[in-house]
Scaffold this active site. Structure first.
Site, mmCIF file in Angstrom:
data_model
loop_
_atom_site.group_PDB
_atom_site.id
_atom_site.type_symbol
_atom_site.label_atom_id
_atom_site.label_comp_id
_atom_site.label_asym_id
_atom_site.label_seq_id
_atom_site.Cartn_x
_atom_site.Cartn_y
_atom_site.Cartn_z
ATOM 1 N N ILE A 48 2.111 -22.822 -15.459
ATOM 2 C CA ILE A 48 3.398 -22.206 -15.056
ATOM 3 C C ILE A 48 3.214 -20.838 -14.408
ATOM 4 C CG2 ILE A 48 3.861 -21.109 -17.325
ATOM 5 C CD1 ILE A 48 6.862 -21.934 -16.789
ATOM 6 N N GLY A 79 0.959 -20.037 -12.288
ATOM 7 C CA GLY A 79 0.333 -20.164 -10.971
ATOM 8 C C GLY A 79 1.365 -20.221 -9.852
ATOM 9 N N ASP A 104 2.285 -22.765 -7.819
ATOM 10 C CA ASP A 104 3.195 -23.916 -7.854
ATOM 11 C C ASP A 104 4.076 -23.879 -9.095
ATOM 12 O OD1 ASP A 104 1.754 -24.590 -5.642
ATOM 13 O OD2 ASP A 104 1.116 -26.560 -6.353
ATOM 14 N N GLN A 159 -8.524 -24.781 -13.135
ATOM 15 C CA GLN A 159 -9.384 -23.826 -12.433
ATOM 16 C C GLN A 159 -9.380 -24.378 -11.019
ATOM 17 O OE1 GLN A 159 -11.172 -22.013 -10.296
ATOM 18 N NE2 GLN A 159 -12.883 -23.405 -10.591
ATOM 19 N N SER A 197 -5.256 -33.641 -5.486
ATOM 20 C CA SER A 197 -5.584 -32.775 -4.356
ATOM 21 C C SER A 197 -6.227 -33.536 -3.207
ATOM 22 C CB SER A 197 -6.564 -31.699 -4.843
ATOM 23 O OG SER A 197 -7.178 -31.073 -3.752
ATOM 24 N N GLU A 223 -8.547 -32.410 -1.643
ATOM 25 C CA GLU A 223 -9.994 -32.189 -1.779
ATOM 26 C C GLU A 223 -10.697 -33.474 -2.222
ATOM 27 O OE1 GLU A 223 -12.389 -29.490 -1.556
ATOM 28 O OE2 GLU A 223 -10.823 -28.831 -0.209
ATOM 29 N N TYR A 228 -14.890 -29.371 -8.621
ATOM 30 C CA TYR A 228 -13.425 -29.402 -8.707
ATOM 31 C C TYR A 228 -12.892 -30.751 -8.225
ATOM 32 C CZ TYR A 228 -8.627 -28.487 -7.079
ATOM 33 O OH TYR A 228 -7.274 -28.563 -6.833
ATOM 34 N N HIS A 237 -1.241 -26.072 0.200
ATOM 35 C CA HIS A 237 0.078 -25.459 0.387
ATOM 36 C C HIS A 237 0.012 -24.015 -0.087
ATOM 37 C CE1 HIS A 237 -0.063 -27.964 -3.249
ATOM 38 N NE2 HIS A 237 0.571 -26.970 -3.843
HETATM 39 P P1 NAP Z 1 -3.098 -21.650 -9.172
HETATM 40 O O1 NAP Z 1 -2.181 -20.690 -8.511
HETATM 41 O O2 NAP Z 1 -4.548 -21.392 -9.220
HETATM 42 O O3 NAP Z 1 -2.547 -21.843 -10.671
HETATM 43 C C1 NAP Z 1 -3.301 -22.506 -11.642
HETATM 44 C C2 NAP Z 1 -2.597 -22.387 -12.966
HETATM 45 O O4 NAP Z 1 -3.404 -23.039 -13.959
HETATM 46 C C3 NAP Z 1 -2.392 -20.954 -13.443
HETATM 47 O O5 NAP Z 1 -1.180 -20.893 -14.149
HETATM 48 C C4 NAP Z 1 -3.560 -20.768 -14.404
HETATM 49 O O6 NAP Z 1 -3.335 -19.778 -15.388
HETATM 50 C C5 NAP Z 1 -3.580 -22.134 -15.045
HETATM 51 N N1 NAP Z 1 -4.849 -22.437 -15.711
HETATM 52 C C6 NAP Z 1 -6.099 -22.227 -15.278
HETATM 53 N N2 NAP Z 1 -6.988 -22.661 -16.194
HETATM 54 C C7 NAP Z 1 -6.273 -23.143 -17.244
HETATM 55 C C8 NAP Z 1 -6.603 -23.692 -18.497
HETATM 56 N N3 NAP Z 1 -7.860 -23.843 -18.885
HETATM 57 N N4 NAP Z 1 -5.598 -24.056 -19.328
HETATM 58 C C9 NAP Z 1 -4.301 -23.917 -18.956
HETATM 59 N N5 NAP Z 1 -3.920 -23.391 -17.780
HETATM 60 C C10 NAP Z 1 -4.897 -23.016 -16.931
HETATM 61 O O7 NAP Z 1 -2.916 -23.118 -8.534
HETATM 62 P P2 NAP Z 1 -1.706 -23.704 -7.667
HETATM 63 O O8 NAP Z 1 -1.998 -23.442 -6.241
HETATM 64 O O9 NAP Z 1 -0.430 -23.303 -8.281
HETATM 65 O O10 NAP Z 1 -1.939 -25.266 -7.875
HETATM 66 C C11 NAP Z 1 -1.306 -25.975 -8.943
HETATM 67 C C12 NAP Z 1 -2.082 -27.258 -9.180
HETATM 68 O O11 NAP Z 1 -2.099 -28.047 -8.003
HETATM 69 C C13 NAP Z 1 -3.526 -27.071 -9.578
HETATM 70 O O12 NAP Z 1 -3.863 -28.112 -10.472
HETATM 71 C C14 NAP Z 1 -4.286 -27.263 -8.283
HETATM 72 O O13 NAP Z 1 -5.589 -27.706 -8.552
HETATM 73 C C15 NAP Z 1 -3.437 -28.319 -7.623
HETATM 74 N N6 NAP Z 1 -3.433 -28.342 -6.165
HETATM 75 C C16 NAP Z 1 -3.140 -27.205 -5.464
HETATM 76 C C17 NAP Z 1 -3.072 -27.264 -4.088
HETATM 77 C C18 NAP Z 1 -2.737 -26.045 -3.273
HETATM 78 O O14 NAP Z 1 -2.983 -26.077 -2.059
HETATM 79 N N7 NAP Z 1 -2.158 -25.007 -3.865
HETATM 80 C C19 NAP Z 1 -3.303 -28.480 -3.420
HETATM 81 C C20 NAP Z 1 -3.566 -29.611 -4.176
HETATM 82 C C21 NAP Z 1 -3.614 -29.539 -5.548
HETATM 83 P P3 NAP Z 1 -3.639 -18.199 -15.073
HETATM 84 O O15 NAP Z 1 -2.438 -17.698 -14.317
HETATM 85 O O16 NAP Z 1 -3.765 -17.633 -16.440
HETATM 86 O O17 NAP Z 1 -4.893 -18.150 -14.269
HETATM 87 O O1 G4F Z 2 -8.423 -21.522 0.874
HETATM 88 P P1 G4F Z 2 -9.538 -22.317 0.342
HETATM 89 O O2 G4F Z 2 -10.362 -21.707 -0.742
HETATM 90 O O3 G4F Z 2 -8.913 -23.695 -0.106
HETATM 91 P P2 G4F Z 2 -9.557 -25.144 -0.370
HETATM 92 O O4 G4F Z 2 -11.002 -25.069 -0.662
HETATM 93 O O5 G4F Z 2 -9.133 -26.019 0.754
HETATM 94 O O6 G4F Z 2 -8.826 -25.562 -1.726
HETATM 95 C C1 G4F Z 2 -7.439 -25.368 -1.905
HETATM 96 O O7 G4F Z 2 -6.736 -26.495 -1.433
HETATM 97 C C2 G4F Z 2 -7.015 -27.714 -2.145
HETATM 98 C C3 G4F Z 2 -6.197 -28.824 -1.479
HETATM 99 O O8 G4F Z 2 -6.952 -29.391 -0.437
HETATM 100 C C4 G4F Z 2 -6.634 -27.529 -3.590
HETATM 101 F F1 G4F Z 2 -6.848 -28.673 -4.280
HETATM 102 C C5 G4F Z 2 -7.455 -26.399 -4.189
HETATM 103 O O9 G4F Z 2 -7.028 -26.189 -5.536
HETATM 104 C C6 G4F Z 2 -7.186 -25.127 -3.389
HETATM 105 O O10 G4F Z 2 -5.836 -24.766 -3.583
HETATM 106 O O11 G4F Z 2 -10.536 -22.713 1.526
HETATM 107 C C7 G4F Z 2 -10.095 -23.351 2.690
HETATM 108 C C8 G4F Z 2 -11.218 -23.368 3.715
HETATM 109 C C9 G4F Z 2 -12.546 -23.880 3.177
HETATM 110 O O12 G4F Z 2 -13.106 -24.753 4.113
HETATM 111 C C10 G4F Z 2 -13.395 -22.638 3.057
HETATM 112 O O13 G4F Z 2 -14.802 -22.855 3.229
HETATM 113 O O14 G4F Z 2 -11.448 -22.032 4.119
HETATM 114 C C11 G4F Z 2 -12.841 -21.822 4.203
HETATM 115 N N1 G4F Z 2 -13.102 -20.388 4.054
HETATM 116 C C12 G4F Z 2 -13.695 -19.612 5.002
HETATM 117 N N2 G4F Z 2 -13.843 -18.369 4.554
HETATM 118 C C13 G4F Z 2 -12.867 -19.620 2.985
HETATM 119 C C14 G4F Z 2 -13.324 -18.355 3.297
HETATM 120 N N3 G4F Z 2 -12.276 -19.911 1.793
HETATM 121 C C15 G4F Z 2 -12.148 -18.902 0.900
HETATM 122 N N4 G4F Z 2 -11.544 -19.160 -0.279
HETATM 123 N N5 G4F Z 2 -12.603 -17.642 1.157
HETATM 124 C C16 G4F Z 2 -13.209 -17.310 2.329
HETATM 125 O O15 G4F Z 2 -13.635 -16.170 2.535
#
Ligand code: NAP
Ligand code: G4F
Length: 357
Positions: A12, A14, A16, A91, A137, A139, A161, A191
């Site tokens: 909650i 995070g 999303d 994570q 995801s 990913e 991951y 997103h």
């Molecule tokens: P986020 O901002 O990194 O939030 C992750 C949340 O999980 C935070 O509330 C974090 O708590 C909590 N958390 C981490 N480790 C935990 C644990 N061991 N036990 C309980 N809670 C834990 O991620 P998000 O972008 O909102 O994404 C939400 C979900 O969608 C995640 O599962 C992510 O993998 C997935 N997802 C995200 C994307 C994207 O592009 N954003 C795309 C596809 C899937 P803290 O605040 O304490 O760190």
């Molecule tokens: O922003 P990123 O770290 O996101 P990534 O790896 O795509 O993962 C995110 O999206 C996933 C959905 O497809 C989620 F499941 C996951 O939890 C997370 O929210 O990296 C995006 C791209 C990568 O290719 C990375 O190599 O950006 C490239 N990049 C280049 N320079 C970088 C950087 N990424 C990060 N984090 N930091 C850099 O300095």
């Protein structure tokens, strides 16, 4: 009087989790969120919707717990008796998952299994249906086997991951088929938003743009600029999560925009927003490269569009600009969305100079 619906969220605090909580509160839900105990406050993203639980109007409640702690998850589920569970906790940083693979897999993979097990027992004992959303995801597609990626495109995960998310995905399907759970996988493509964690590439860029304008940062160090992502707006994506749980049958859905862009394109729009040229500020630091990279993600959201009637509302350019504007505003700099004109290049240079001196 009809009782309001109760939703239980992991993650909650995070990005999303915060948007989904706002969305569900607007729909009249009572929200229960599981948060980790931390030594400093980690509730910034939800502080604006938090209410004193002693108030009779309170509809948002927080519970300490962790996806690595099955006993607590079970206890919270028994206490809350939700109708819907959204498993967003993880994570979630791909690069970090290479550094901490065991913990990542424990929270993402085993954490989902712990919740599903608790849910299976709860539903069997009470006979009450609890609908379950798993945050899958893009990913998982990793080394993509098909372009664009759809619900039935084979997975090829390329990080600890992503491997853990694939495990959670199949466990969710397995529990749906074995125990008749209403469990859905959302396969969400990247997103973003102003609430995106600061170490994901989009927010790292937009935050750096604002800090450069404010004279607080001179360079931006990045990794692979050639990677391409299908980037959408987080607020749109949490709506899709909810829609999945309102259908008559539990199914899995890709949620994406259907467009892909490189990090370079993101940089172009972000720096142009403040009349700067990104080539003057960005440097490559190999420490941001990943042992295995996902070079291209492009989703096909046809199923979500037709079955859920879901549409993204924000274009790529709008997304980048709204993130830049939010970071400028946060740092006290004029942004482009108000009535001010384009930022003054000379002012930026002046700020830079004062920083240097
Ligand atoms: P986020 O901002 O990194 O939030 C992750 C949340 O999980 C935070 O509330 C974090 O708590 C909590 N958390 C981490 N480790 C935990 C644990 N061991 N036990 C309980 N809670 C834990 O991620 P998000 O972008 O909102 O994404 C939400 C979900 O969608 C995640 O599962 C992510 O993998 C997935 N997802 C995200 C994307 C994207 O592009 N954003 C795309 C596809 C899937 P803290 O605040 O304490 O760190
Ligand atoms: O922003 P990123 O770290 O996101 P990534 O790896 O795509 O993962 C995110 O999206 C996933 C959905 O497809 C989620 F499941 C996951 O939890 C997370 O929210 O990296 C995006 C791209 C990568 O290719 C990375 O190599 O950006 C490239 N990049 C280049 N320079 C970088 C950087 N990424 C990060 N984090 N930091 C850099 O300095």
């Amino acid at each position: 009087m009809t009782q309001r619906k109760r939703a239980l969220l992991t993650g909650i605090t995070g990005q999303d989790g915060s948007y989904l909580s706002e969305f569900l509160l607007e729909k009249g839900y009572e929200i229960h969120g599981i948060m980790r105990r931390t030594s400093t406050f980690n509730t910034d993203r939800i502080d604006h919707i938090y209410e004193d639980p002693h108030s009779s109007d309170a509809r948002l409640f927080l519970h300490y717990g962790d996806l690595t702690d099955g006993t607590t998850l079970r206890r919270i589920l028994e206490e809350v008796c939700p109708q819907e569970i959204y498993n967003l906790g993880a994570q979630s940083h791909v690069r970090v998952s290479f550094d901490s693979p065991e913990y990542t897999v424990d929270s993402v993979g085993m954490g989902t299994l712990r919740l599903l097990e608790a849910l299976r027992d709860y539903q069997q004992r009470t006979g009450e249906e609890v609908r379950f959303y798993q945050a899958g995801s893009s990913e998982m597609f990793g080394l993509v086997q098909e372009v664009p990626q759809k619900e039935n495109t084979p997975f090829y995960p390329r990080s600890p991951y992503a491997c853990a998310k694939v495990y959670a995905h199949w466990q969710t399907i397995n529990y749906r088929e074995s125990y008749n759970l209403f469990a859905c996988n959302g396969i969400l493509f990247n997103h973003e938003s102003p609430r995106r964690g600061e170490t994901f590439v989009t927010r790292k860029v937009t935050r750096a743009v604002a800090r450069i304008v404010a004279g607080k940062q001179k360079k931006l160090y990045l990794g692979n600029l050639d990677a391409r992502r299908d980037w959408g707006y987080a607020k749109d994506y949490v709506r899709a999560m909810w829609l999945m749980l309102q259908q008559s049958e539990p199914e899995d859905y890709v949620v994406a925009t259907g467009e892909t862009h490189s990090i370079r394109e993101f940089l172009d729009i972000a720096f142009t927003r403040v009349n700067l040229n990104w080539q003057d500020y960005v440097e490559i630091d190999p420490r941001y490269f990943r042992p295995a990279e996902v070079e291209l993600l492009l989703g096909d959201p046809t199923k979500a569009k037709t079955k859920l009637n879901w549409e993204p509302s924000v274009t790529f350019k709008q997304l980048v600009e709204l993130m830049v504007d939010a970071d400028l505003e946060a740092i006290g700099q004029p942004c482009q969305n108000g009535n001010g004109g384009p930022l003054d290049h000379a002012m930026i240079r002046a700020n830079m100079t004062s920083f240097v001196s």
